[in-house]
Design a protein around this motif. Sequence first.
Motif, PDB file in Angstrom:
ATOM      1  N   LEU A 109       0.835  -1.207   0.000  1.00 28.88           N
ATOM      2  CA  LEU A 109       0.000   0.000   0.000  1.00 28.88           C
ATOM      3  C   LEU A 109       0.867   1.253   0.000  1.00 28.88           C
ATOM      4  CD1 LEU A 109      -2.694   1.534   0.277  1.00 28.88           C
ATOM      5  CD2 LEU A 109      -2.522   1.178   2.749  1.00 28.88           C
ATOM      6  N   PHE A 110       1.874   1.288   0.854  1.00 25.12           N
ATOM      7  CA  PHE A 110       2.748   2.456   0.942  1.00 25.12           C
ATOM      8  C   PHE A 110       3.491   2.679  -0.372  1.00 25.12           C
ATOM      9  CE2 PHE A 110       6.671   4.626   2.578  1.00 25.12           C
ATOM     10  CZ  PHE A 110       6.047   5.812   2.906  1.00 25.12           C
ATOM     11  N   GLY A 111       3.956   1.608  -0.993  1.00 28.14           N
ATOM     12  CA  GLY A 111       4.633   1.728  -2.284  1.00 28.14           C
ATOM     13  C   GLY A 111       3.732   2.352  -3.342  1.00 28.14           C
ATOM     14  N   PHE A 112       2.480   1.919  -3.395  1.00 29.18           N
ATOM     15  CA  PHE A 112       1.537   2.515  -4.349  1.00 29.18           C
ATOM     16  C   PHE A 112       1.280   3.981  -4.028  1.00 29.18           C
ATOM     17  CE2 PHE A 112       0.006  -1.901  -5.321  1.00 29.18           C
ATOM     18  CZ  PHE A 112       0.367  -1.884  -6.658  1.00 29.18           C
ATOM     19  N   LEU A 113       1.165   4.293  -2.739  1.00 33.98           N
ATOM     20  CA  LEU A 113       0.943   5.692  -2.362  1.00 33.98           C
ATOM     21  C   LEU A 113       2.091   6.586  -2.824  1.00 33.98           C
ATOM     22  CD1 LEU A 113      -0.479   5.323   1.257  1.00 33.98           C
ATOM     23  CD2 LEU A 113      -1.683   6.221  -0.751  1.00 33.98           C
ATOM     24  N   LEU A 114       3.298   6.078  -2.734  1.00 37.05           N
ATOM     25  CA  LEU A 114       4.450   6.879  -3.137  1.00 37.05           C
ATOM     26  C   LEU A 114       4.470   7.159  -4.640  1.00 37.05           C
ATOM     27  CD1 LEU A 114       7.279   5.327  -0.942  1.00 37.05           C
ATOM     28  CD2 LEU A 114       6.045   7.474  -0.579  1.00 37.05           C
ATOM     29  N   ASP A 138      -7.728  17.508  -1.832  1.00 32.01           N
ATOM     30  CA  ASP A 138      -7.260  16.165  -2.174  1.00 32.01           C
ATOM     31  C   ASP A 138      -5.745  16.016  -1.979  1.00 32.01           C
ATOM     32  OD1 ASP A 138      -9.812  15.259  -2.768  1.00 32.01           O
ATOM     33  OD2 ASP A 138      -9.672  15.852  -4.874  1.00 32.01           O
ATOM     34  N   ARG A 139      -5.006  17.084  -2.239  1.00 35.88           N
ATOM     35  CA  ARG A 139      -3.559  17.036  -1.986  1.00 35.88           C
ATOM     36  C   ARG A 139      -3.271  16.925  -0.495  1.00 35.88           C
ATOM     37  NH1 ARG A 139       0.184  19.661  -6.137  1.00 35.88           N
ATOM     38  NH2 ARG A 139      -1.120  19.782  -7.988  1.00 35.88           N
ATOM     39  N   HIS A 140      -4.057  17.608   0.315  1.00 38.35           N
ATOM     40  CA  HIS A 140      -3.896  17.510   1.768  1.00 38.35           C
ATOM     41  C   HIS A 140      -4.244  16.093   2.254  1.00 38.35           C
ATOM     42  CE1 HIS A 140      -2.929  21.682   2.249  1.00 38.35           C
ATOM     43  NE2 HIS A 140      -4.108  22.100   1.799  1.00 38.35           N
ATOM     44  N   ILE A 141      -5.326  15.537   1.719  1.00 35.52           N
ATOM     45  CA  ILE A 141      -5.693  14.163   2.084  1.00 35.52           C
ATOM     46  C   ILE A 141      -4.576  13.206   1.671  1.00 35.52           C
ATOM     47  CG2 ILE A 141      -7.290  12.250   1.626  1.00 35.52           C
ATOM     48  CD1 ILE A 141      -9.503  14.412   1.305  1.00 35.52           C
ATOM     49  N   TYR A 142      -4.019  13.416   0.491  1.00 38.36           N
ATOM     50  CA  TYR A 142      -2.917  12.572   0.023  1.00 38.36           C
ATOM     51  C   TYR A 142      -1.707  12.684   0.959  1.00 38.36           C
ATOM     52  CZ  TYR A 142       1.065  10.911  -2.626  1.00 38.36           C
ATOM     53  OH  TYR A 142       2.216  10.255  -2.997  1.00 38.36           O
ATOM     54  N   VAL A 178      -1.619  13.559   4.128  1.00 38.51           N
ATOM     55  CA  VAL A 178      -1.936  12.892   5.388  1.00 38.51           C
ATOM     56  C   VAL A 178      -1.853  11.376   5.211  1.00 38.51           C
ATOM     57  CG1 VAL A 178      -3.812  12.414   7.020  1.00 38.51           C
ATOM     58  CG2 VAL A 178      -3.307  14.775   6.349  1.00 38.51           C
ATOM     59  N   THR A 179      -2.347  10.883   4.086  1.00 38.56           N
ATOM     60  CA  THR A 179      -2.331   9.441   3.817  1.00 38.56           C
ATOM     61  C   THR A 179      -0.905   8.914   3.732  1.00 38.56           C
ATOM     62  OG1 THR A 179      -4.426   9.646   2.619  1.00 38.56           O
ATOM     63  CG2 THR A 179      -3.143   7.639   2.242  1.00 38.56           C
ATOM     64  N   VAL A 180      -0.022   9.623   3.054  1.00 33.23           N
ATOM     65  CA  VAL A 180       1.373   9.193   2.931  1.00 33.23           C
ATOM     66  C   VAL A 180       2.065   9.213   4.295  1.00 33.23           C
ATOM     67  CG1 VAL A 180       3.632   9.805   1.966  1.00 33.23           C
ATOM     68  CG2 VAL A 180       1.620   9.780   0.495  1.00 33.23           C
ATOM     69  N   VAL A 181       1.822  10.248   5.072  1.00 29.87           N
ATOM     70  CA  VAL A 181       2.430  10.326   6.404  1.00 29.87           C
ATOM     71  C   VAL A 181       1.902   9.195   7.296  1.00 29.87           C
ATOM     72  CG1 VAL A 181       2.612  11.731   8.497  1.00 29.87           C
ATOM     73  CG2 VAL A 181       2.963  12.776   6.251  1.00 29.87           C
ATOM     74  N   LEU A 182       0.601   8.949   7.236  1.00 28.91           N
ATOM     75  CA  LEU A 182       0.041   7.832   8.001  1.00 28.91           C
ATOM     76  C   LEU A 182       0.630   6.500   7.543  1.00 28.91           C
ATOM     77  CD1 LEU A 182      -3.724   8.831   8.243  1.00 28.91           C
ATOM     78  CD2 LEU A 182      -2.146   8.530  10.164  1.00 28.91           C
ATOM     79  N   GLY A 183       0.785   6.331   6.238  1.00 30.01           N
ATOM     80  CA  GLY A 183       1.385   5.105   5.709  1.00 30.01           C
ATOM     81  C   GLY A 183       2.813   4.921   6.193  1.00 30.01           C
ATOM     82  N   ALA A 184       3.586   6.000   6.196  1.00 31.54           N
ATOM     83  CA  ALA A 184       4.968   5.928   6.685  1.00 31.54           C
ATOM     84  C   ALA A 184       4.993   5.585   8.171  1.00 31.54           C
ATOM     85  CB  ALA A 184       5.688   7.251   6.430  1.00 31.54           C
ATOM     86  N   ALA A 185       4.106   6.196   8.943  1.00 29.13           N
ATOM     87  CA  ALA A 185       4.036   5.902  10.375  1.00 29.13           C
ATOM     88  C   ALA A 185       3.639   4.448  10.610  1.00 29.13           C
ATOM     89  CB  ALA A 185       3.048   6.843  11.062  1.00 29.13           C
TER      90      ALA A 185
END
Length: 184
Positions: free
Chosen positions: A59-64, A79-83, A85-92
Amino acid sequence: MRDHETHEDDAGHHGFPGRDRPEVRNWGRGTETPEERADRRWGDLLQELRVAQTGVQILFGFLLTVVFQQRFTELSDTDRHIYTVTVVLGAATVGTLVGPVSLHRFLTGRRLKPETVLLASRLTILGLFLLLCTMTSSLLLILRLAVQDSWAAGLVGAMAFWFAVCWFGVPLWASHRGNPAEDD
């Protein structure tokens, strides 16, 4: 009698034949020492982490890769803000679910296996919570782009509830219904 269960040998000692183990306690899965219990629990945790880590890393790889797509420039600020937040959550999430590996590596050989298992278990639960947040945020972004309707948020909320029930609600319910005197 199962392999992990012990029995009384000819000499009357509990444990494996010819072996005296006065520190043995009954932990609900036959008789095992605290060290044996920690080893078993660590093995169980590793199996659970393998499942979670694989999914999270994919999932994180696809997000990147999303940021490198042409359509990314067309996203609204929301949508950029949601993205983001999503990437930061994925990294965490990745950091938290890989954390038990580092914990084990640093504590190996220090005779802290029960403590290592406890801390790794707590990190795993935190990682599952972060995964719930990452999945919810990912769904929000995708459904906002896919359907552009107000009901997308309701669907995301329903899925977040479903994840919470499956990952936290059912296990907590089952643990309260189980025998409190027995531990895994």
